[in-house]
Design a protein around this motif. Structure first.
Motif, mmCIF file in Angstrom:
data_model
loop_
_atom_site.group_PDB
_atom_site.id
_atom_site.type_symbol
_atom_site.label_atom_id
_atom_site.label_comp_id
_atom_site.label_asym_id
_atom_site.label_seq_id
_atom_site.Cartn_x
_atom_site.Cartn_y
_atom_site.Cartn_z
ATOM 1 N N ASP A 183 0.809 -1.217 0.000
ATOM 2 C CA ASP A 183 0.000 0.000 0.000
ATOM 3 C C ASP A 183 0.847 1.274 0.000
ATOM 4 O OD1 ASP A 183 0.933 -0.330 2.579
ATOM 5 O OD2 ASP A 183 -0.993 0.054 3.541
ATOM 6 N N GLU A 184 2.135 1.137 -0.264
ATOM 7 C CA GLU A 184 3.011 2.300 -0.375
ATOM 8 C C GLU A 184 3.667 2.296 -1.754
ATOM 9 O OE1 GLU A 184 5.769 2.174 2.862
ATOM 10 O OE2 GLU A 184 4.197 2.422 4.365
ATOM 11 N N ILE A 185 3.716 3.446 -2.383
ATOM 12 C CA ILE A 185 4.320 3.569 -3.709
ATOM 13 C C ILE A 185 5.825 3.731 -3.535
ATOM 14 C CG2 ILE A 185 4.453 4.974 -5.794
ATOM 15 C CD1 ILE A 185 1.479 5.711 -5.289
ATOM 16 N N ALA A 186 6.571 2.765 -4.044
ATOM 17 C CA ALA A 186 8.029 2.784 -3.902
ATOM 18 C C ALA A 186 8.690 3.666 -4.963
ATOM 19 C CB ALA A 186 8.580 1.369 -3.992
ATOM 20 N N TRP A 187 8.069 3.778 -6.132
ATOM 21 C CA TRP A 187 8.643 4.527 -7.249
ATOM 22 C C TRP A 187 7.518 4.919 -8.186
ATOM 23 C CZ3 TRP A 187 8.715 3.924 -12.540
ATOM 24 C CH2 TRP A 187 9.678 4.638 -13.254
ATOM 25 N N ALA A 188 7.606 6.103 -8.765
ATOM 26 C CA ALA A 188 6.597 6.549 -9.724
ATOM 27 C C ALA A 188 7.269 7.400 -10.798
ATOM 28 C CB ALA A 188 5.506 7.357 -9.026
ATOM 29 N N LEU A 189 6.657 7.392 -11.971
ATOM 30 C CA LEU A 189 7.104 8.230 -13.088
ATOM 31 C C LEU A 189 5.867 8.936 -13.634
ATOM 32 C CD1 LEU A 189 9.298 9.093 -15.156
ATOM 33 C CD2 LEU A 189 8.615 7.110 -16.513
ATOM 34 N N ALA A 190 5.940 10.237 -13.730
ATOM 35 C CA ALA A 190 4.816 11.049 -14.208
ATOM 36 C C ALA A 190 3.570 10.831 -13.349
ATOM 37 C CB ALA A 190 4.528 10.761 -15.676
ATOM 38 N N GLY A 191 3.792 10.603 -12.062
ATOM 39 C CA GLY A 191 2.679 10.406 -11.137
ATOM 40 C C GLY A 191 2.032 9.039 -11.215
ATOM 41 N N ILE A 192 2.629 8.127 -11.958
ATOM 42 C CA ILE A 192 2.087 6.780 -12.119
ATOM 43 C C ILE A 192 3.063 5.791 -11.487
ATOM 44 C CG2 ILE A 192 1.315 5.014 -13.760
ATOM 45 C CD1 ILE A 192 0.753 7.328 -15.736
ATOM 46 N N SER A 193 2.556 4.952 -10.587
ATOM 47 C CA SER A 193 3.403 3.985 -9.895
ATOM 48 C C SER A 193 3.811 2.851 -10.835
ATOM 49 C CB SER A 193 2.652 3.398 -8.694
ATOM 50 O OG SER A 193 1.598 2.561 -9.146
ATOM 51 N N MET A 194 4.736 2.023 -10.363
ATOM 52 C CA MET A 194 5.142 0.857 -11.159
ATOM 53 C C MET A 194 3.940 -0.032 -11.450
ATOM 54 S SD MET A 194 8.905 -0.370 -9.957
ATOM 55 C CE MET A 194 8.799 -0.065 -8.211
ATOM 56 N N ALA A 195 3.066 -0.209 -10.470
ATOM 57 C CA ALA A 195 1.871 -1.022 -10.703
ATOM 58 C C ALA A 195 0.993 -0.387 -11.777
ATOM 59 C CB ALA A 195 1.088 -1.200 -9.405
ATOM 60 N N GLY A 196 0.882 0.928 -11.757
ATOM 61 C CA GLY A 196 0.099 1.631 -12.775
ATOM 62 C C GLY A 196 0.697 1.472 -14.160
ATOM 63 N N TRP A 197 2.030 1.575 -14.237
ATOM 64 C CA TRP A 197 2.687 1.367 -15.530
ATOM 65 C C TRP A 197 2.502 -0.069 -16.007
ATOM 66 C CZ3 TRP A 197 3.534 4.942 -18.786
ATOM 67 C CH2 TRP A 197 3.831 6.231 -18.364
ATOM 68 N N ASN A 198 2.501 -1.004 -15.066
ATOM 69 C CA ASN A 198 2.255 -2.394 -15.452
ATOM 70 C C ASN A 198 0.867 -2.533 -16.074
ATOM 71 O OD1 ASN A 198 2.814 -5.339 -15.490
ATOM 72 N ND2 ASN A 198 1.076 -5.338 -14.100
#
Length: 154
Positions: free
Chosen positions: A120-135
């Motif tokens: 439940d914690e975002i470890a890394w994000a790019l352009a406001g999108i987390s790794m899970a979001g990019w996945n």
């Protein structure tokens, strides 16, 4: 593009996703949470499906590749919801679980036990999108390529 080329592209995309995940883990030092690990398995299956697709050429394998990519996207979407606190995650990765650590290791002061990785914690994000979001985004794109492969004649 031919079915084989599209299948190869989609399988290579999943392989790249796995390579990126391992790079974040082993080079970047970002340990994966349980949901992160679960998102990897469908990509591994998609790579295997891509190899089988090239060897056998069966159209049904392209549909299986699409399902694998969609499975990773679904797990990723659930993970994004957990990160955004839209719903509760798994007890094993949001409550500071010590599952998988032996009692002996917990009691041994010479053993360094890393803190549990929380889903439940975002470890890394790019352009406001987390790794899970990019996945989610990239897995949906790969699923679309698999569907194109399935719908392509030979």
């Amino acid at each position: 593009m031919t079915r084989a080329q599209l299948s190869l592209l989609a399988a290579a995309g999943s392989a790249a996703m796995l390579a990126g995940a391992f790079a974040f883990q082993y080079i970047g030092g970002l340990a994966p949470c349980q949901l992160c690990l679960w998102q990897r398995w469908p990509h591994a299956a998609a790579v295997l499906i891509g190899v089988l697709m090239l060897a056998l050429g069966w159209r049904v394998l392209a549909w299986a590749g699409a399902l694998a990519a969609l499975a990773s996207a679904a797990i990723g979407a659930f993970h994004v919801g957990v990160e955004q606190k839209w719903w509760d995650g798994l007890a094993s990765c949001t409550a500071g679980s010590i599952e998988g650590i032996s009692t002996a290791d917990l009691l041994n002061p010479d053993v360094v036990v890393a803190a549990p990785v929380r889903c439940d914690e975002i470890a890394w994000a790019l352009a406001g999108i987390s790794m899970a979001g990019w996945n989610v985004i990239l897995s949906l794109a790969l699923a679309a390529i698999w569907v194109m492969a399935a719908r392509t004649k030979a």
